[in-house]
Design a protein around this motif. Structure first.
Motif, PDB file in Angstrom:
ATOM      1  N   TYR A  38       2.689  -8.588 -34.935  1.00  0.00           N
ATOM      2  CA  TYR A  38       2.026  -9.879 -34.987  1.00  0.00           C
ATOM      3  C   TYR A  38       2.554 -10.958 -35.745  1.00  0.00           C
ATOM      4  CZ  TYR A  38      -1.540  -6.095 -34.326  1.00  0.00           C
ATOM      5  OH  TYR A  38      -2.139  -5.179 -33.776  1.00  0.00           O
ATOM      6  N   MET A  39       2.288 -12.234 -35.104  1.00  0.00           N
ATOM      7  CA  MET A  39       2.839 -13.493 -35.373  1.00  0.00           C
ATOM      8  C   MET A  39       1.607 -14.209 -36.212  1.00  0.00           C
ATOM      9  SD  MET A  39       5.901 -12.951 -34.107  1.00  0.00           S
ATOM     10  CE  MET A  39       5.596 -11.191 -34.412  1.00  0.00           C
ATOM     11  N   PHE A  40       1.835 -14.619 -37.367  1.00  0.00           N
ATOM     12  CA  PHE A  40       0.867 -15.432 -38.322  1.00  0.00           C
ATOM     13  C   PHE A  40       1.299 -16.858 -38.232  1.00  0.00           C
ATOM     14  CE2 PHE A  40      -0.546 -11.323 -39.195  1.00  0.00           C
ATOM     15  CZ  PHE A  40      -1.725 -11.143 -40.154  1.00  0.00           C
ATOM     16  N   ARG A  41       0.564 -17.732 -37.874  1.00  0.00           N
ATOM     17  CA  ARG A  41       0.815 -19.194 -37.623  1.00  0.00           C
ATOM     18  C   ARG A  41      -0.221 -20.139 -38.612  1.00  0.00           C
ATOM     19  NH1 ARG A  41       1.735 -20.415 -31.292  1.00  0.00           N
ATOM     20  NH2 ARG A  41       3.348 -19.024 -30.854  1.00  0.00           N
ATOM     21  N   PRO A  42      -0.103 -19.752 -39.952  1.00  0.00           N
ATOM     22  CA  PRO A  42      -0.740 -20.474 -40.820  1.00  0.00           C
ATOM     23  C   PRO A  42      -0.601 -22.121 -40.854  1.00  0.00           C
ATOM     24  CG  PRO A  42       0.681 -19.449 -42.137  1.00  0.00           C
ATOM     25  CD  PRO A  42       0.802 -18.733 -40.805  1.00  0.00           C
ATOM     26  N   THR A  45      12.070 -16.655 -31.826  1.00  0.00           N
ATOM     27  CA  THR A  45      11.942 -15.685 -32.880  1.00  0.00           C
ATOM     28  C   THR A  45      10.592 -14.725 -32.534  1.00  0.00           C
ATOM     29  OG1 THR A  45      13.028 -17.045 -34.549  1.00  0.00           O
ATOM     30  CG2 THR A  45      12.049 -15.190 -35.354  1.00  0.00           C
ATOM     31  N   GLU A  46       9.559 -15.534 -32.337  1.00  0.00           N
ATOM     32  CA  GLU A  46       8.415 -14.477 -32.131  1.00  0.00           C
ATOM     33  C   GLU A  46       8.468 -13.871 -30.848  1.00  0.00           C
ATOM     34  OE1 GLU A  46       4.768 -17.419 -34.007  1.00  0.00           O
ATOM     35  OE2 GLU A  46       5.144 -17.121 -31.689  1.00  0.00           O
ATOM     36  N   ASN A  47       9.054 -14.347 -29.657  1.00  0.00           N
ATOM     37  CA  ASN A  47       9.114 -13.741 -28.492  1.00  0.00           C
ATOM     38  C   ASN A  47      10.084 -12.491 -28.442  1.00  0.00           C
ATOM     39  OD1 ASN A  47       7.539 -15.559 -27.329  1.00  0.00           O
ATOM     40  ND2 ASN A  47       8.944 -16.888 -26.395  1.00  0.00           N
ATOM     41  N   ASP A  48      10.938 -12.748 -29.396  1.00  0.00           N
ATOM     42  CA  ASP A  48      11.989 -11.540 -29.262  1.00  0.00           C
ATOM     43  C   ASP A  48      11.483 -10.428 -30.306  1.00  0.00           C
ATOM     44  OD1 ASP A  48      13.490 -12.743 -27.518  1.00  0.00           O
ATOM     45  OD2 ASP A  48      15.274 -13.148 -28.785  1.00  0.00           O
ATOM     46  N   LEU A  49      10.727 -10.749 -31.284  1.00  0.00           N
ATOM     47  CA  LEU A  49      10.130  -9.634 -32.048  1.00  0.00           C
ATOM     48  C   LEU A  49       9.083  -8.766 -31.340  1.00  0.00           C
ATOM     49  CD1 LEU A  49       9.587 -11.772 -35.517  1.00  0.00           C
ATOM     50  CD2 LEU A  49      11.121  -9.966 -35.106  1.00  0.00           C
ATOM     51  N   LEU A  50       8.411  -9.770 -30.507  1.00  0.00           N
ATOM     52  CA  LEU A  50       7.364  -8.932 -29.768  1.00  0.00           C
ATOM     53  C   LEU A  50       7.975  -8.018 -28.614  1.00  0.00           C
ATOM     54  CD1 LEU A  50       4.796 -11.837 -29.155  1.00  0.00           C
ATOM     55  CD2 LEU A  50       4.462  -9.942 -30.553  1.00  0.00           C
ATOM     56  N   LYS A  51       9.017  -7.926 -28.382  1.00  0.00           N
ATOM     57  CA  LYS A  51       9.778  -6.978 -27.658  1.00  0.00           C
ATOM     58  C   LYS A  51      10.335  -5.931 -28.232  1.00  0.00           C
ATOM     59  CE  LYS A  51      11.335 -11.115 -24.627  1.00  0.00           C
ATOM     60  NZ  LYS A  51      12.937 -12.063 -24.231  1.00  0.00           N
ATOM     61  N   PRO A  62      -1.815 -10.579 -30.458  1.00  0.00           N
ATOM     62  CA  PRO A  62      -0.556 -10.679 -31.293  1.00  0.00           C
ATOM     63  C   PRO A  62      -0.230 -11.760 -31.986  1.00  0.00           C
ATOM     64  CG  PRO A  62       0.287 -10.966 -28.931  1.00  0.00           C
ATOM     65  CD  PRO A  62      -1.183 -11.094 -28.923  1.00  0.00           C
ATOM     66  N   ILE A  63      -0.629 -13.201 -31.725  1.00  0.00           N
ATOM     67  CA  ILE A  63      -0.792 -14.388 -32.400  1.00  0.00           C
ATOM     68  C   ILE A  63      -1.925 -14.913 -33.073  1.00  0.00           C
ATOM     69  CG2 ILE A  63      -0.091 -16.803 -32.319  1.00  0.00           C
ATOM     70  CD1 ILE A  63       1.959 -16.026 -30.059  1.00  0.00           C
ATOM     71  N   LEU A  64      -1.886 -15.063 -34.578  1.00  0.00           N
ATOM     72  CA  LEU A  64      -2.932 -15.448 -35.156  1.00  0.00           C
ATOM     73  C   LEU A  64      -2.952 -16.740 -35.764  1.00  0.00           C
ATOM     74  CD1 LEU A  64      -2.455 -12.088 -35.565  1.00  0.00           C
ATOM     75  CD2 LEU A  64      -4.472 -12.475 -37.136  1.00  0.00           C
ATOM     76  N   ALA A 106      -5.313 -10.677 -44.994  1.00  0.00           N
ATOM     77  CA  ALA A 106      -5.257 -10.496 -43.470  1.00  0.00           C
ATOM     78  C   ALA A 106      -4.258  -9.923 -43.022  1.00  0.00           C
ATOM     79  CB  ALA A 106      -5.543 -12.170 -42.786  1.00  0.00           C
ATOM     80  N   MET A 107      -2.963 -10.015 -43.531  1.00  0.00           N
ATOM     81  CA  MET A 107      -1.940  -9.434 -43.136  1.00  0.00           C
ATOM     82  C   MET A 107      -1.897  -7.837 -43.344  1.00  0.00           C
ATOM     83  SD  MET A 107       1.137 -12.094 -44.335  1.00  0.00           S
ATOM     84  CE  MET A 107       2.684 -11.123 -43.621  1.00  0.00           C
ATOM     85  N   ILE A 108      -2.653  -7.485 -44.254  1.00  0.00           N
ATOM     86  CA  ILE A 108      -2.644  -6.024 -44.743  1.00  0.00           C
ATOM     87  C   ILE A 108      -3.914  -5.721 -43.967  1.00  0.00           C
ATOM     88  CG2 ILE A 108      -3.903  -4.498 -46.614  1.00  0.00           C
ATOM     89  CD1 ILE A 108      -2.823  -6.469 -48.668  1.00  0.00           C
ATOM     90  N   LYS A 109      -4.951  -6.118 -43.734  1.00  0.00           N
ATOM     91  CA  LYS A 109      -6.046  -5.849 -42.781  1.00  0.00           C
ATOM     92  C   LYS A 109      -5.506  -5.622 -41.197  1.00  0.00           C
ATOM     93  CE  LYS A 109     -10.770  -6.156 -41.748  1.00  0.00           C
ATOM     94  NZ  LYS A 109     -10.941  -5.761 -40.416  1.00  0.00           N
ATOM     95  N   VAL A 110      -4.665  -6.531 -40.776  1.00  0.00           N
ATOM     96  CA  VAL A 110      -4.016  -6.468 -39.421  1.00  0.00           C
ATOM     97  C   VAL A 110      -2.945  -5.318 -39.341  1.00  0.00           C
ATOM     98  CG1 VAL A 110      -2.846  -7.654 -37.761  1.00  0.00           C
ATOM     99  CG2 VAL A 110      -4.589  -9.043 -38.950  1.00  0.00           C
ATOM    100  N   ALA A 111      -2.208  -5.111 -40.145  1.00  0.00           N
ATOM    101  CA  ALA A 111      -1.277  -4.082 -40.279  1.00  0.00           C
ATOM    102  C   ALA A 111      -2.074  -2.795 -40.221  1.00  0.00           C
ATOM    103  CB  ALA A 111      -0.354  -4.197 -41.514  1.00  0.00           C
ATOM    104  N   ARG A 112      -3.018  -2.720 -41.088  1.00  0.00           N
ATOM    105  CA  ARG A 112      -3.796  -1.252 -41.067  1.00  0.00           C
ATOM    106  C   ARG A 112      -4.772  -0.972 -39.940  1.00  0.00           C
ATOM    107  NH1 ARG A 112      -6.906  -2.415 -45.679  1.00  0.00           N
ATOM    108  NH2 ARG A 112      -8.326  -3.048 -44.632  1.00  0.00           N
ATOM    109  N   ASP A 113      -5.487  -2.136 -39.391  1.00  0.00           N
ATOM    110  CA  ASP A 113      -6.459  -1.775 -38.405  1.00  0.00           C
ATOM    111  C   ASP A 113      -6.130  -2.539 -37.078  1.00  0.00           C
ATOM    112  OD1 ASP A 113      -8.001  -0.674 -40.378  1.00  0.00           O
ATOM    113  OD2 ASP A 113      -9.079  -2.645 -41.084  1.00  0.00           O
ATOM    114  N   GLY A 114      -4.957  -3.238 -37.005  1.00  0.00           N
ATOM    115  CA  GLY A 114      -4.658  -3.907 -35.729  1.00  0.00           C
ATOM    116  C   GLY A 114      -5.556  -5.214 -35.397  1.00  0.00           C
ATOM    117  N   TYR A 115      -5.381  -5.997 -34.427  1.00  0.00           N
ATOM    118  CA  TYR A 115      -6.072  -7.047 -34.129  1.00  0.00           C
ATOM    119  C   TYR A 115      -5.856  -7.371 -32.566  1.00  0.00           C
ATOM    120  CZ  TYR A 115      -7.845 -11.932 -34.601  1.00  0.00           C
ATOM    121  OH  TYR A 115      -8.661 -12.945 -34.884  1.00  0.00           O
ATOM    122  N   PRO A 116      -6.999  -7.923 -31.725  1.00  0.00           N
ATOM    123  CA  PRO A 116      -6.842  -8.009 -30.422  1.00  0.00           C
ATOM    124  C   PRO A 116      -5.796  -9.011 -29.894  1.00  0.00           C
ATOM    125  CG  PRO A 116      -9.167  -8.575 -31.178  1.00  0.00           C
ATOM    126  CD  PRO A 116      -8.128  -8.523 -32.222  1.00  0.00           C
TER     127      PRO A 116
END
Length: 219
Positions: A146-150, A133-139, A209-211, A197-207
């Protein structure tokens, strides 16, 4: 920022919804679900939909958004493998493909889980399904995904699980969970921190794709 939220009635989704409503940078939230959230707020609009593999009937309401927070998820425990794959992979991809077509400038964030298998080759079926699921979303042709893995999540601000015994466990262990959030940030976060974190990453990005939990807490 205008956002679409899937899974707003679940424990993770409730926390994300709460943070969206209190964040000034989020101007509108569209909650898509099978049942009402029960929340009243000037920012919040809701669309009830029962077929999560076909969004053609509500496509006109899904365009013009900047971000999607996809918080739908089920446990694999005791579930038929094909049913789990359908609810985890098919439903997620149906929504994501629709949104990528309607909102090519959108940032898509997906709540998955610790232990997800990006290789899709491991011994745990649920982890392989999550990995695919993650891999295909990233395509998909989003602006970013971004994939969040809490790992563990402490619910705050009245966020509750739909399962009664889980709420009872959280109530009893609340002091321990609070300590674990502070002492083990690599393994624990809160519903508040996850939403922020989801809001900030959506707004500003992140280095990347997997958090993982540590990344979520550091954002």
């Amino acid at each position: 920022m205008k956002v679409i939220l899937f899974g707003a009635t679940g424990m993770v989704g409730q926390g994300v919804l709460r943070e969206c409503l209190v964040d000034a940078s989020v101007t509108e939230v569209l909650a898509v679900g099978r049942s009402p959230t029960g929340v009243q707020h000037a920012k919040l609009h809701e669309v009830l939909h029962d077929n999560f593999t076909d969004f053609s009937k509500i496509e006109s309401q899904l365009a013009g958004y900047d971000a999607c927070f996809f918080c739908l998820g089920v446990s694999s425990i005791g579930m038929d493998p094909e049913r789990y794959r359908h609810l985890t992979y098919d439903v997620t991809m149906a929504a994501a493909k629709t949104l990528a077509r309607l909102n090519p400038g959108m940032v898509f964030t997906y709540v998955t889980g610790k232990g997800t298998d990006s290789t899709e080759q491991g011994s745990l079926r649920w982890a392989r399904v999550k990995g695919k699921t993650e891999n295909d979303l990233l395509k998909l042709p989003f602006k970013a995904a971004y994939m969040f893995r809490p790992s563990g999540i402490q619910p705050l601000h009245g966020v509750r699980s739909k399962t009664g015994w889980i709420n009872a466990v959280y109530a009893v262990t609340a002091p321990l969970l609070s300590w674990m959030v502070r002492a083990t940030p690599n393994h624990m976060t809160t519903s508040e921190q996850l939403g922020r974190a989801m809001i900030k990453v959506a707004r500003d990005g992140y280095p990347k794709p997997i958090l993982e939990s540590a990344d979520i807490n550091a954002v």
